[in-house]
Design a protein around this motif. Structure first.
Motif, PDB file in Angstrom:
ATOM      1  N   ASP A  98      46.448  79.427  42.381  1.00  0.00           N
ATOM      2  CA  ASP A  98      46.620  77.982  42.209  1.00  0.00           C
ATOM      3  C   ASP A  98      46.856  77.310  43.564  1.00  0.00           C
ATOM      4  O   ASP A  98      46.272  76.257  43.864  1.00  0.00           O
ATOM      5  N   SER A 101      43.691  77.369  45.960  1.00  0.00           N
ATOM      6  CA  SER A 101      42.636  76.418  45.615  1.00  0.00           C
ATOM      7  C   SER A 101      42.769  75.119  46.396  1.00  0.00           C
ATOM      8  O   SER A 101      41.789  74.412  46.630  1.00  0.00           O
ATOM      9  N   ARG A 102      43.963  74.809  46.853  1.00  0.00           N
ATOM     10  CA  ARG A 102      44.206  73.573  47.591  1.00  0.00           C
ATOM     11  C   ARG A 102      43.753  73.682  49.049  1.00  0.00           C
ATOM     12  O   ARG A 102      43.705  72.690  49.753  1.00  0.00           O
ATOM     13  N   TYR A 279      45.367  74.840  38.782  1.00  0.00           N
ATOM     14  CA  TYR A 279      44.222  74.573  39.635  1.00  0.00           C
ATOM     15  C   TYR A 279      43.471  75.881  39.876  1.00  0.00           C
ATOM     16  O   TYR A 279      43.482  76.435  40.972  1.00  0.00           O
TER      17      TYR A 279
END
Length: 416
Positions: A98, A101-102, A279
């Motif tokens: 998660d 992904s950023r 995410y």
């Protein structure tokens, strides 16, 4: 092994209990538990002594394959403390993907080469990983080792990548406000040392730095929100026996209902409320499904070729925990187990692709007859694992006979 069949009238109970709250024990699960009396008389006679908690969730598909859940519980106490041990590796793995992904715009992937530095007491550096195919350390390699053999160092590295504050705050944001992730595993660190996490460096194929994540200290306040945190009558520390219970109020807390709910969210992401979604990409989910279900003999990098040390059941307690037999190809167990301080826990989604069976099962048992912690004299093999294996088989046998209007499509979970 012959399993005692559950009486037909229990099928009626299934419909009656379908919308029940978790305020009392399910009659269905209570009856299943009591069918284990002959094999586990002491446990069935006194489940509180063994701190038994069980959650069993039936899955029924609509015509469009959307899941409907019916949860049954036995002896659940959401505030009573049990040590989650390695089950905390599951949310850590999910939140690592998660968080990564950023950083997609920076060119960072789960396979990106990384190095880990130091800067505070108790920290350990890392520049390579001999278990990977190229010798490089990466988030993907850590996650693989966490699931296949429950490697503690791999978890500690992911904990350090996330940071104590992000790990907790993101879980709270996702709708799990009662989790408390306070510590690395198998490292005798102070509370302050666990608040500090190492610097991370991510590289591209040319060894150019893509991201420099500096050392971080978490200032997050983590109040104690569990009860009965003092466990045992004595514990070993540095080779010395200390009389009195061990205080677990400064250790990780991850209640059973949150464990299963997060597993349901990962296996069926469409059920998450808007705003509580992860995410994760489709590839992220495929990666998780593959490595959550993979058994040691199927893993190449990392490799665990010695079957006597790493049988199929090594991290699969339900149905197979007391056996070294091969798990059939049509049985897939997506799970995370934990074992430490006398506690055995498994949190699993189990499917049988041949017979159309699927269910969630989460349970914890405490097996520490002498009441001394850290002495490595627990009844894991003699009692705990046989109980969890038998429980898994009881539920599986019940599911084999349970009517379903629509057969499940498992194609999303089967990776090639």
């Amino acid at each position: 092994m012959i399993y005692k069949k559950i009486k037909p009238h229990i099928f009626i109970i299934f419909f009656l209990l379908g919308c029940n709250s978790l305020s009392k024990d399910s009659q269905l699960l209570t009856e299943i538990f009591h069918t284990m009396k002959n094999d586990f008389p002491t446990i069935v006679a006194d489940p509180d002594l063994y701190q038994i908690q069980i959650l069993y969730t039936q899955v029924d598909r609509n015509i469009d394959q959307s899941p409907q859940f019916t949860t049954h519980k036995f002896n659940i106490d959401p505030k009573r403390y049990f040590y989650p041990a390695s089950t905390v590796k599951f949310p850590a793995a999910v939140l690592a993907l998660d968080k990564l992904s950023r950083y997609e715009s920076l060119g960072i992937t789960i396979n990106s080469k990384l190095a880990i530095g130091t800067g505070f007491t108790g920290m350990l550096p890392m520049t390579e990983d001999s278990s990977s195919f190229d010798g490089n350390a990466s988030i993907s390699q850590f996650i693989k080792k966490m699931f296949v053999v429950s490697n503690d160092d791999a978890f500690n590295r992911v904990y350090e990548f996330l940071g104590q504050d992000h790990l907790n705050l993101r879980m709270w944001e996702l709708g799990y406000p009662e989790v408390r992730f306070r510590q690395r595993l198998s490292m005798p660190l102070t509370e302050e040392e666990n608040r500090h996490t190492n610097p991370f460096y991510f590289f591209d194929d040319s060894d150019r730095i893509l991201l420099n994540q500096p050392m971080h200290r978490s200032d997050l306040y983590l109040p104690v929100n569990s009860i009965e945190n003092l466990i045992g009558k004595a514990f070993m520390e540095d080779g010395n026996k200390i009389d009195g219970p061990m205080d677990f109020s400064v250790k990780n807390f991850f209640k059973l209902s949150d464990q299963q709910r997060l597993l349901r969210q990962v296996m069926f992401p469409e059920i998450a409320d808007q705003g509580n979604q992860l995410y994760l990409s489709e590839d992220d989910y495929k990666f998780l499904f593959e490595w959550m279900a993979k058994i040691p003999r199927e893993s190449k990098h990392p490799s665990y070729p010695d079957y006597s040390l790493y049988p199929d059941s090594y991290c699969k307690f339900f149905m197979y925990g007391d056996s070294k037999a091969h798990i059939p190809d049509h049985i897939k167990i997506f799970n995370k187990v934990g074992w430490a301080y006398g506690f055995l826990t498994d949190n699993a989604y189990i499917i049988d692709t041949q017979n159309g069976v699927e269910f969630f099962l989460s349970a914890v048992i405490y097996v520490n007859k002498n009441g001394v912690l850290n002495d490595d004299e627990y009844e894991f093999n003699e009692l705990g694992l046989p109980f969890l294996a038998s429980l898994g088989n009881k539920i599986y046998e019940y599911e084999l006979g349970r009517f379903k209007s629509n057969q499940p499509d498992f194609s999303r979970f089967i990776t090639q």
